[in-house]
Design a protein around this motif. Structure first.
Motif, mmCIF file in Angstrom:
data_model
loop_
_atom_site.group_PDB
_atom_site.id
_atom_site.type_symbol
_atom_site.label_atom_id
_atom_site.label_comp_id
_atom_site.label_asym_id
_atom_site.label_seq_id
_atom_site.Cartn_x
_atom_site.Cartn_y
_atom_site.Cartn_z
ATOM 1 N N SER A 482 0.852 -1.189 0.000
ATOM 2 C CA SER A 482 0.000 0.000 0.000
ATOM 3 C C SER A 482 0.884 1.233 0.000
ATOM 4 O O SER A 482 1.968 1.243 0.575
ATOM 5 N N PRO A 483 0.424 2.324 -0.625
ATOM 6 C CA PRO A 483 1.276 3.511 -0.732
ATOM 7 C C PRO A 483 1.528 4.141 0.631
ATOM 8 O O PRO A 483 0.735 4.014 1.562
ATOM 9 N N GLY A 484 2.648 4.802 0.710
ATOM 10 C CA GLY A 484 3.035 5.476 1.942
ATOM 11 C C GLY A 484 4.455 5.972 1.817
ATOM 12 O O GLY A 484 5.177 5.600 0.895
ATOM 13 N N CYS A 485 4.866 6.825 2.735
ATOM 14 C CA CYS A 485 6.219 7.360 2.661
ATOM 15 C C CYS A 485 7.233 6.289 3.062
ATOM 16 O O CYS A 485 6.908 5.315 3.737
ATOM 17 N N VAL A 486 8.494 6.502 2.615
ATOM 18 C CA VAL A 486 9.582 5.574 2.896
ATOM 19 C C VAL A 486 10.652 6.338 3.671
ATOM 20 O O VAL A 486 11.216 7.307 3.163
ATOM 21 N N ALA A 487 10.908 5.897 4.891
ATOM 22 C CA ALA A 487 11.979 6.492 5.690
ATOM 23 C C ALA A 487 13.306 5.824 5.326
ATOM 24 O O ALA A 487 13.324 4.750 4.712
ATOM 25 N N SER A 488 14.403 6.459 5.680
ATOM 26 C CA SER A 488 15.716 5.910 5.307
ATOM 27 C C SER A 488 16.704 6.082 6.442
ATOM 28 O O SER A 488 16.615 7.031 7.228
ATOM 29 N N ILE A 489 17.633 5.131 6.513
ATOM 30 C CA ILE A 489 18.750 5.197 7.449
ATOM 31 C C ILE A 489 20.024 4.896 6.684
ATOM 32 O O ILE A 489 20.124 3.867 6.013
ATOM 33 N N GLY A 490 20.989 5.796 6.748
ATOM 34 C CA GLY A 490 22.304 5.542 6.171
ATOM 35 C C GLY A 490 22.410 5.713 4.675
ATOM 36 O O GLY A 490 23.433 5.350 4.096
ATOM 37 N N LEU A 491 21.398 6.253 4.015
ATOM 38 C CA LEU A 491 21.473 6.446 2.567
ATOM 39 C C LEU A 491 22.245 7.717 2.242
ATOM 40 O O LEU A 491 22.032 8.761 2.860
ATOM 41 N N SER A 492 23.134 7.626 1.267
ATOM 42 C CA SER A 492 23.898 8.790 0.815
ATOM 43 C C SER A 492 23.106 9.547 -0.241
ATOM 44 O O SER A 492 22.039 9.105 -0.687
ATOM 45 N N ASP A 493 23.650 10.681 -0.654
ATOM 46 C CA ASP A 493 23.025 11.429 -1.746
ATOM 47 C C ASP A 493 22.941 10.584 -3.009
ATOM 48 O O ASP A 493 21.965 10.678 -3.767
ATOM 49 N N SER A 494 23.963 9.762 -3.262
ATOM 50 C CA SER A 494 23.949 8.901 -4.456
ATOM 51 C C SER A 494 22.786 7.914 -4.410
ATOM 52 O O SER A 494 22.099 7.695 -5.413
ATOM 53 N N HIS A 495 22.559 7.312 -3.248
ATOM 54 C CA HIS A 495 21.456 6.354 -3.112
ATOM 55 C C HIS A 495 20.114 7.045 -3.316
ATOM 56 O O HIS A 495 19.247 6.544 -4.046
ATOM 57 N N ARG A 496 19.937 8.192 -2.666
ATOM 58 C CA ARG A 496 18.662 8.900 -2.784
ATOM 59 C C ARG A 496 18.424 9.359 -4.216
ATOM 60 O O ARG A 496 17.290 9.296 -4.726
ATOM 61 N N ALA A 497 19.479 9.827 -4.877
ATOM 62 C CA ALA A 497 19.339 10.281 -6.256
ATOM 63 C C ALA A 497 18.976 9.123 -7.182
ATOM 64 O O ALA A 497 18.140 9.271 -8.093
ATOM 65 N N ALA A 498 19.595 7.951 -6.983
ATOM 66 C CA ALA A 498 19.287 6.793 -7.818
ATOM 67 C C ALA A 498 17.850 6.333 -7.620
ATOM 68 O O ALA A 498 17.143 5.999 -8.589
ATOM 69 N N LEU A 499 17.385 6.300 -6.382
ATOM 70 C CA LEU A 499 15.999 5.917 -6.121
ATOM 71 C C LEU A 499 15.023 6.901 -6.764
ATOM 72 O O LEU A 499 13.988 6.505 -7.304
#
Length: 560
Positions: A482-499
């Motif tokens: 089901s849709p919803g926000c995704v929290a993150s731990i330890g992701l770099s700018d590269s990871h966030r940009a790729a996602l």
């Protein structure tokens, strides 16, 4: 110009470097201006297209371009919705124009990445122009060749990299200031344009690397103390500062919060980390990144030690000192921060090439041949290890680094790789003897090595540095939820940009160990210990990227 120049400049006037010999018309074109232009194109274009954005600055700064294409962050670059501070928007604007112009012919990330070869070519042009103004027209070619042969430039010239734009604008400023003694107004106006664009490219770093040069040469260089030169420099500095104020004013008017964060972070980068870069690490990075510029630059300064205040020496020397001071203040150990050293060191080295002793020139020449011969052999061994499993030890090591990569022998790759090496060998064998033989060998060797690596090892690079599989796999795992926000731990700018780019997923960083999101994406590259969220989180997905010391583990959790 020697080795790559017009016919009269194949021999120097120095007896110790007088290797003049009859040159055929074919060699005059092959090793002349046309050959140099072709060499620059062959250096800049291969590897700039044909692959996804890679981890690090490539995907990070492409994300900022992607944001502009979607109407977000055109005044201050954004990465996956978050402002990318301490840089200016110039590079991303130009990359966006390339994406709009060529995005229909190739993937948008390839089109936008062409901004880096564009700025690298612009930097080479202005370095050559500045060298001609400082040391004479016969130094234009060695300046360009030495820039091409610099070890640290090649990778950054083929990735999304705003520091390449800053380097180009720095060279533009140096070229303008080099013209001040003979044409004060024209030179000062060129320098003013360079300073303004340097600020747009690098923020406060651009101002720090360029504006003080005007004040320093006006006070230290006798050639710039005339009333005309002083007045022109004052005019150029005033125009540069006034024009530079336009961008932050617009940013403050449109988004005062973003301006405050940008300004605060820019100042904090200078004041909060002064001197934190370890000197041994800086020396090691500087030594290999700017090779082979710094040894010849040191020779040039030594030769000019009794006339250091002349513009040809003091201007690039001051620029080198400003680049070092910026790194000391900023305490950034990233390799890209070394790019502002290239232009001034190339100018110093170009002035020292004609005065090299014959023994030193021959050693410089042969060291280039041996260096690139050895590295070309290593590239071939890496390719045979991946495709033929030989040598076995290297094959096992590469398999650990890229455990899921399967390559097959392709005839075209082998044929093209052999052709690249043979053409390089033929060119260096027939290279006319001149003072610029060493710089030419460094430039041709670096071009050969880069083209060979792109031809044979591109699949391996793309496999180990590409986050597309991670992002697409994570998107599939989230598709059934089901849709919803995704929290993150330890992701770099590269990871966030790729996602954001590959999967259309924007994550929210966990703050104060709390989140209201139903999903949690964690990154852990410290095996065998992993991240351990609270018991309310249930792991529903895991992905392992690359291998060996580069192994990265991503886990997706759902809150019960």
């Amino acid at each position: 110009m020697p080795a790559f120049a017009n016919p009269p400049l194949y021999a120097t006037s120095k007896p110790m470097l007088d290797y003049a010999q009859p040159v055929s018309p074919l060699k005059r074109h092959l090793y002349g201006a046309a050959g140099l232009s072709l060499l620059i194109v062959l250096y800049l274009l291969p590897g700039a297209v044909g692959h996804d954005p890679w981890r690090g600055d490539d995907i990070r700064h492409f994300s900022a371009v992607f944001a502009v294409l979607n109407g977000e962050g055109w005044l201050l670059p954004h990465v996956a919705g978050e402002p990318l501070r301490q840089v200016g928007p110039l590079y991303h604007w130009v990359a966006t124009l390339f994406a709009l112009a060529l995005g229909g012919l190739m993937p948008v990330h390839d089109a936008s990445r062409l901004a880096s070869p564009f700025f690298a070519g612009l930097a080479i042009f202005w370095i050559a122009r500045a060298s001609a103004r400082l040391h004479g027209k016969h130094t234009r070619t060695p300046a360009a060749l030495l820039t091409l042969g610099t070890l640290g430039l090649v990778v950054h010239a083929h990735e999304h990299q705003p520091m390449i734009a800053l380097m180009a604008m720095q060279a533009w400023t140096l070229a303008g200031l080099a013209l001040v003694p003979t044409q004060p107004v024209k030179g000062s106006l060129q320098a003013a344009i360079g300073m303004t664009l340097a600020f747009l490219a690098g923020g406060l770093a651009g101002l720090f690397l360029t504006v003080p040069l005007v004040l320093l040469i006006a006070t230290t260089c006798p050639e710039c103390r005339s009333p005309r030169a002083s007045g022109a420099l004052t005019l150029g500095l005033t125009l540069a500062l006034a024009a530079s104020a336009i961008w932050p004013i617009l940013l403050n008017v449109q988004a005062p919060d973003l301006f405050s964060r940008w300004w605060g972070d820019s100042l904090a980068a200078i004041t909060d980390s002064v001197g934190e870069t370890p000197l041994p690490k800086f020396i090691e990075l500087f030594a290999w990144f700017t090779w082979p510029l710094w040894p010849i630059a040191m020779w040039s300064v030594w030769r000019a030690r009794r006339r250091l205040m002349q513009l040809g020496t003091i201007l690039p020397l001051l620029s080198v000192l400003l680049a070092g001071a910026w790194i000391y203040l900023n305490a950034d150990s990233d390799a890209a921060t070394m790019l502002p050293f290239i232009a001034p060191l190339a100018l110093l080295a170009a002035g020292g090439v004609p005065s090299l002793r014959r023994g030193a020139a021959n050693a410089f020449d042969w060291f280039a041949l041996m260096t690139f011969g050895v590295f070309a052999t290593l590239v071939w061994l890496a390719w045979t290890a991946q495709t033929l499993a030989w040598p076995p030890g290297l094959a096992r090591s590469l398999e650990r680094l890229a455990p899921n990569l399967m390559l097959e022998v392709t005839t075209w790759q082998a044929a093209l790789g052999v052709a690249i090496v043979l053409i390089w060998g033929a060119l260096i064998w027939h290279l006319p003897r001149s003072a610029n033989r060493g710089p030419a060998n460094w430039a041709m060797g670096m071009t050969m090595l880069w083209c060979l690596a792109v031809t044979l090892l591109m699949p391996w690079f793309d496999h180990s540095r590409n986050y597309r599989p991670v992002a697409e796999s994570a998107a599939i795992a989230l598709a059934g939820e089901s849709p919803g926000c995704v929290a993150s731990i330890g992701l770099s700018d590269s990871h966030r940009a790729a996602l954001d780019y590959f999967a259309g997923v924007r994550v929210e960083e966990v703050a104060v160990n709390e989140t209201t999101c139903r999903f949690l994406l964690a990154h852990d590259d410290r095996l065998p210990l992993g991240l351990q969220p609270a018991q309310q989180w249930q792991q529903i997905w895991e992905y392992r990227h690359a291998g060996g010391r580069r192994l990265e583990v991503f886990r997706l959790y759902r809150r019960d």
